[in-house]
Design an enzyme around this catalytic site. Structure first.
Site, PDB file in Angstrom:
ATOM      1  N   HIS A 135       1.280   3.890   1.970  1.00 41.98           N
ATOM      2  CA  HIS A 135       1.803   4.646   3.112  1.00 41.98           C
ATOM      3  C   HIS A 135       3.328   4.614   2.983  1.00 41.98           C
ATOM      4  O   HIS A 135       3.916   3.573   2.661  1.00 41.98           O
ATOM      5  CB  HIS A 135       1.349   4.035   4.443  1.00 41.98           C
ATOM      6  CG  HIS A 135      -0.058   4.421   4.815  1.00 41.98           C
ATOM      7  ND1 HIS A 135      -0.876   3.630   5.575  1.00 41.98           N
ATOM      8  CD2 HIS A 135      -0.776   5.534   4.506  1.00 41.98           C
ATOM      9  CE1 HIS A 135      -2.050   4.243   5.719  1.00 41.98           C
ATOM     10  NE2 HIS A 135      -2.016   5.390   5.085  1.00 41.98           N
ATOM     11  N   ASP A 143      -0.341  -4.407   6.335  1.00 47.18           N
ATOM     12  CA  ASP A 143      -0.957  -3.645   7.417  1.00 47.18           C
ATOM     13  C   ASP A 143      -2.444  -3.948   7.390  1.00 47.18           C
ATOM     14  O   ASP A 143      -3.072  -3.933   6.325  1.00 47.18           O
ATOM     15  CB  ASP A 143      -0.738  -2.142   7.210  1.00 47.18           C
ATOM     16  CG  ASP A 143       0.680  -1.718   7.600  1.00 47.18           C
ATOM     17  OD1 ASP A 143       1.535  -2.604   7.749  1.00 47.18           O
ATOM     18  OD2 ASP A 143       0.914  -0.499   7.739  1.00 47.18           O
ATOM     19  N   HIS A 190      -7.349  -1.763   5.799  1.00 45.66           N
ATOM     20  CA  HIS A 190      -6.467  -0.698   6.287  1.00 45.66           C
ATOM     21  C   HIS A 190      -7.088   0.651   5.929  1.00 45.66           C
ATOM     22  O   HIS A 190      -8.098   0.711   5.246  1.00 45.66           O
ATOM     23  CB  HIS A 190      -5.085  -0.894   5.655  1.00 45.66           C
ATOM     24  CG  HIS A 190      -3.996  -0.157   6.373  1.00 45.66           C
ATOM     25  ND1 HIS A 190      -3.911  -0.096   7.741  1.00 45.66           N
ATOM     26  CD2 HIS A 190      -2.944   0.562   5.911  1.00 45.66           C
ATOM     27  CE1 HIS A 190      -2.857   0.626   8.083  1.00 45.66           C
ATOM     28  NE2 HIS A 190      -2.253   1.040   6.992  1.00 45.66           N
ATOM     29  N   HIS A 235       6.205  -4.939  12.408  1.00 48.26           N
ATOM     30  CA  HIS A 235       5.544  -3.634  12.241  1.00 48.26           C
ATOM     31  C   HIS A 235       5.217  -3.038  13.610  1.00 48.26           C
ATOM     32  O   HIS A 235       4.117  -2.534  13.860  1.00 48.26           O
ATOM     33  CB  HIS A 235       4.266  -3.769  11.380  1.00 48.26           C
ATOM     34  CG  HIS A 235       3.810  -2.464  10.791  1.00 48.26           C
ATOM     35  ND1 HIS A 235       2.883  -1.663  11.389  1.00 48.26           N
ATOM     36  CD2 HIS A 235       4.180  -1.817   9.663  1.00 48.26           C
ATOM     37  CE1 HIS A 235       2.672  -0.587  10.640  1.00 48.26           C
ATOM     38  NE2 HIS A 235       3.452  -0.656   9.586  1.00 48.26           N
ATOM     39  N   HIS A 287       0.850  -1.195   0.000  1.00 51.44           N
ATOM     40  CA  HIS A 287       0.000   0.000   0.000  1.00 51.44           C
ATOM     41  C   HIS A 287       0.881   1.238   0.000  1.00 51.44           C
ATOM     42  O   HIS A 287       2.098   1.140   0.195  1.00 51.44           O
ATOM     43  CB  HIS A 287      -0.967  -0.015   1.191  1.00 51.44           C
ATOM     44  CG  HIS A 287      -0.331   0.106   2.542  1.00 51.44           C
ATOM     45  ND1 HIS A 287       0.597  -0.798   3.021  1.00 51.44           N
ATOM     46  CD2 HIS A 287      -0.495   1.035   3.529  1.00 51.44           C
ATOM     47  CE1 HIS A 287       0.957  -0.441   4.245  1.00 51.44           C
ATOM     48  NE2 HIS A 287       0.309   0.674   4.566  1.00 51.44           N
ATOM     49  N   ASP A 335       5.933   4.435   4.770  1.00 48.69           N
ATOM     50  CA  ASP A 335       6.841   3.484   5.419  1.00 48.69           C
ATOM     51  C   ASP A 335       6.856   2.137   4.710  1.00 48.69           C
ATOM     52  O   ASP A 335       7.586   1.232   5.113  1.00 48.69           O
ATOM     53  CB  ASP A 335       6.505   3.331   6.912  1.00 48.69           C
ATOM     54  CG  ASP A 335       5.068   2.906   7.161  1.00 48.69           C
ATOM     55  OD1 ASP A 335       4.172   3.361   6.425  1.00 48.69           O
ATOM     56  OD2 ASP A 335       4.829   2.123   8.099  1.00 48.69           O
TER      57      ASP A 335
END
Lengths: 300, 300
Positions: free
Chosen positions: B63, B209, B139, B267, B61, B65
């Site tokens: 994001h 995530d 998420h 994570h 995804h 990080d």
């Protein structure tokens, strides 16, 4: 105190535990970040740079080794609850790149982020403490160096003389600004009788990525310290020219012709695993040269 | 041999020498990169991952990080003369983000880069050795997990039996594929008389995530090993829910309900400086749990 801390001294590809370009210029409690290669936020943790004190970020050009760490840093500032406004100075497409990445992540920053597009020669920051300017270098894409000039501080009062000459208290700030005092009897108390000059402000120039390019000399003349790239040793000066980079000898020539006091060299190619030769070659031309080493703070 | 090497096990902000998400799934001499947080290329150097063996990159995804290190890695591949084609599987806006950054730097890659947009449940890679699929997780933004299933290898010939039954050489590959042999006299030589089954292919799932989300169980059921995020300990399960993350107890529950053999957890939130509690909490529910530690290779 004006100082620079090196966070990354390597060129394009990280190698030999050297990182892409980033450095922090510190002045009077403020951290100015210059370039932000990938991993800069991790280098800041490693070298205990206080991220919260960064208010201005200057990006020389949009090759990745000079800015790929920026979006991560801006994002982390958000997650860590950064409060103060942040100003980013960079060539124009950067704003779109950053904003797109924040948008797709549905990220809303908790602080105000201001982008300032730089072009040509320009005064970027001008306050009572410091003046920061950009100037063009000669690189494959649009690229800028930055000069940091500490403002001259107020003159210092010689208190005994001030009192002997009966200068009233309310005029002290005028004395510090260099004014003469005129008594009610019309007598002139000359400023230099009652004050001493403050030391001249220090100066630093970051010369970014560039070919050997004499037009930058006008911008960095008489600077206390400059950082000039030395991607290659002088036996590869043709490669340096083709790739819009400089050799250590060329960096030293610029320092000499610009009459600067001290030269830091960095942006080493990943083809070199050791750096002694860079220092040696530059010192032959300009003795007061040092390697820009990661984690080291150079006071000016 | 199927294995996974952890390059980053931390959530959003790098901390305590833990890095943002990235891991390398290795199978039969090929490296599959899963997520690529900032600094992944440096972690690859630290842990001696052969970058040249990477042919596929999967991004769960957008994001930061999970992908801020990608553009730097792609750029370095170019500078290092990467030869083979590279396939990137990711949610759709990534291609535009990467291409814009290459364009402003005037970068032309020396290898072919193919972007594949992922959506829903899909078969991404299917060759004679491995099958790789994506599946949606729950998420804050569009997000995917990935399953890696080693194909069942050919059956093994029992050479003495093959010869005793006079199966001709040209039929050996058919035997390995499970076929019976019929002699010219019409006699059936049954496959299981002359071959043994190859061991079942191994499997791994990266669950990205996600909130605690039971619909992923159908995709990861009976897997040999899964990686499930555990951003928080269970006393912060409400915060985990709000932020679309999971707790270690929830990760363990998923592993138990999916009947997987082994659970890796990672994570971790930057609010935790030590990780023992994560392991303890997960093991209470699912004993065969390990912390995903950076630099460690977990064989499946």
């Amino acid at each position: 105190m004006l100082a620079v801390t090196i966070l990354g001294n390597n060129s394009a590809v990280p190698a030999f535990d050297r990182h892409p370009t980033s450095q922090v210029v510190t002045h009077d409690g403020v951290n100015y970040l210059v370039d932000c290669g990938e991993g800069t936020q991790i280098q800041m943790i490693n070298y205990k740079i206080r991220r919260g004190k960064i208010s201005h970020i200057f990006i020389s050009h949009l090759h990745g080794d000079h800015y790929f760490g920026l979006v991560g840093l801006l994002n982390s500032f958000g997650l860590l609850g950064h409060q103060q406004e942040l100003h980013v100075y960079a060539p124009s497409p950067l704003q779109e790149i950053i904003e797109m990445q924040l948008r797709v992540a549905d990220t809303r920053l908790c602080y105000q982020l201001h982008f300032h597009t730089i072009s040509g020669e320009a005064l970027l920051v001008d306050n009572e403490k410091i003046e920061i300017r950009c100037f063009p270098t000669q690189h494959r894409i649009e690229c800028y160096g930055f000069t940091f000039r500490e403002k001259r501080k107020p003159r210092k009062l010689i208190l005994d003389s001030v009192k002997q000459n009966n200068v009233p208290l309310h005029f002290y700030d005028n004395l510090k600004d260099g004014e003469d005092f005129i008594t009610s009897a019309g007598e002139v108390i000359r400023n230099e009788w009652v004050t001493t000059a403050a030391p001249k402000g220090k100066s630093y120039a970051f010369c970014a990525d560039t070919r050997y390019f004499e037009p930058i000399i006008d911008h960095i003349r008489d600077t206390d310290m400059i950082y000039h790239e030395t991607t290659y040793l002088d036996n590869l000066r043709e490669r340096a020219f083709e790739r819009f980079h400089s050799t250590s000898k060329q960096a030293a020539l610029i320092a000499k012709k610009a009459n600067v006091k001290r030269l830091l060299i960095g942006h080493f190619s990943s083809k070199y695993d050791t750096l002694e030769e860079f220092e040696k070659e530059a010192r032959d031309v300009f003795p007061n040269t040092d390697l820009a080493l990661e984690g080291v703070t150079y006071r000016i």
